[in-house]
Design an enzyme around this catalytic site. Structure first.
Site, PDB file in Angstrom:
ATOM      1  N   ASN A  42       0.884  -1.154  -0.067  1.00 49.86           N
ATOM      2  CA  ASN A  42       0.003  -0.070  -0.037  1.00 49.86           C
ATOM      3  C   ASN A  42       0.888   1.114  -0.091  1.00 49.86           C
ATOM      4  O   ASN A  42       1.793   1.295   0.742  1.00 49.86           O
ATOM      5  CB  ASN A  42      -1.022  -0.016   1.080  1.00 49.86           C
ATOM      6  CG  ASN A  42      -0.386   0.036   2.582  1.00 49.86           C
ATOM      7  OD1 ASN A  42       0.518  -0.748   2.777  1.00 49.86           O
ATOM      8  ND2 ASN A  42      -0.874   0.753   3.502  1.00 49.86           N
ATOM      9  N   GLU A  44       0.055   5.232   0.731  1.00 54.08           N
ATOM     10  CA  GLU A  44      -0.937   6.171   1.061  1.00 54.08           C
ATOM     11  C   GLU A  44      -0.487   7.562   0.633  1.00 54.08           C
ATOM     12  O   GLU A  44       0.600   7.662   0.025  1.00 54.08           O
ATOM     13  CB  GLU A  44      -1.007   6.066   2.649  1.00 54.08           C
ATOM     14  CG  GLU A  44      -1.529   4.676   3.344  1.00 54.08           C
ATOM     15  CD  GLU A  44      -1.570   4.818   4.738  1.00 54.08           C
ATOM     16  OE1 GLU A  44      -2.157   3.778   5.319  1.00 54.08           O
ATOM     17  OE2 GLU A  44      -1.299   5.746   5.224  1.00 54.08           O
ATOM     18  N   CYS A  53      -3.670   0.627  -2.998  1.00 57.64           N
ATOM     19  CA  CYS A  53      -3.841  -0.640  -2.333  1.00 57.64           C
ATOM     20  C   CYS A  53      -2.783  -1.619  -2.750  1.00 57.64           C
ATOM     21  O   CYS A  53      -2.321  -1.576  -3.839  1.00 57.64           O
ATOM     22  CB  CYS A  53      -5.244  -1.292  -1.896  1.00 57.64           C
ATOM     23  SG  CYS A  53      -6.461  -0.362  -1.367  1.00 57.64           S
ATOM     24  N   GLU A  55      -3.083  -4.763  -3.200  1.00 53.28           N
ATOM     25  CA  GLU A  55      -3.526  -5.631  -4.159  1.00 53.28           C
ATOM     26  C   GLU A  55      -3.579  -4.986  -5.520  1.00 53.28           C
ATOM     27  O   GLU A  55      -3.437  -5.731  -6.687  1.00 53.28           O
ATOM     28  CB  GLU A  55      -5.187  -5.956  -3.738  1.00 53.28           C
ATOM     29  CG  GLU A  55      -5.102  -6.760  -2.601  1.00 53.28           C
ATOM     30  CD  GLU A  55      -5.659  -5.832  -1.340  1.00 53.28           C
ATOM     31  OE1 GLU A  55      -4.734  -4.697  -1.178  1.00 53.28           O
ATOM     32  OE2 GLU A  55      -6.531  -6.053  -0.551  1.00 53.28           O
ATOM     33  N   CYS A  86     -10.512  -4.451  -0.018  1.00 55.70           N
ATOM     34  CA  CYS A  86     -11.544  -3.356  -0.247  1.00 55.70           C
ATOM     35  C   CYS A  86     -12.410  -3.885  -1.397  1.00 55.70           C
ATOM     36  O   CYS A  86     -12.014  -4.574  -2.329  1.00 55.70           O
ATOM     37  CB  CYS A  86     -10.993  -1.937  -0.148  1.00 55.70           C
ATOM     38  SG  CYS A  86     -10.191  -1.505  -1.795  1.00 55.70           S
ATOM     39  N   CYS A  89     -10.551  -3.107  -4.770  1.00 51.52           N
ATOM     40  CA  CYS A  89      -9.609  -4.064  -4.884  1.00 51.52           C
ATOM     41  C   CYS A  89     -10.387  -5.405  -5.518  1.00 51.52           C
ATOM     42  O   CYS A  89     -10.033  -6.103  -6.645  1.00 51.52           O
ATOM     43  CB  CYS A  89      -8.817  -4.526  -4.012  1.00 51.52           C
ATOM     44  SG  CYS A  89      -7.489  -3.126  -3.699  1.00 51.52           S
TER      45      CYS A  89
END
Length: 130
Positions: A42, A44, A53, A55, A86, A89
């Site tokens: 990830n 941010e 993310c 993924e 999420c 993803c």
């Protein structure tokens, strides 16, 4: 590669996360049909909507390298309890890795396996609703 090694690779990927806001480090490793691994973590951003993310980072790395078929995904988070991908993803994985099995783990060692269709049963596709 066994599942433990896949999840360990995801844990190592999480150590490269840029997570100054949430402090949650997530790593993902996607295994292509031919056994090649692609890692992501990830990343941010102060504008939370721009956060990437793990993924999606991993699947984008795989696609950029030319991979188009995937069999397994290893997902690790530094959380004390298991987290799952999420919604964004899940949708990306539904399109690009619909047959992949997702193995998830976290800091407490709990493990869970799910298919993409279990996580997103009514996914949208280029052919319409499945």
């Amino acid at each position: 590669m066994d599942v433990s090694a896949l999840l360990e690779a995801a844990r190592r990927a999480s150590t490269r996360a840029y997570a100054p806001y949430s402090k949650l480090r997530v790593g993902c490793v996607i295994e292509s049909a031919d056994g090649e691994l692609f890692a992501g973590c990830n990343v941010e951003n102060a504008s939370y909507g721009l956060t990437i993310c793990a993924e999606r980072a991993a699947i984008c790395a795989a696609v950029a390298a030319g991979a188009r078929s995937f069999r397994r995904i290893g997902l690790y988070s530094s959380a004390k309890r298991l987290i799952t991908p999420c919604g964004a993803c899940r949708q990306v994985l539904a399109e690009l890795a619909p047959k992949a099995q997702i193995w998830m783990t976290c800091a407490n060692g709990e493990k869970r396996r799910r298919s993409v269709s279990q996580l997103l049963p009514d996914q949208f596709s280029k052919d319409g609703w499945k």
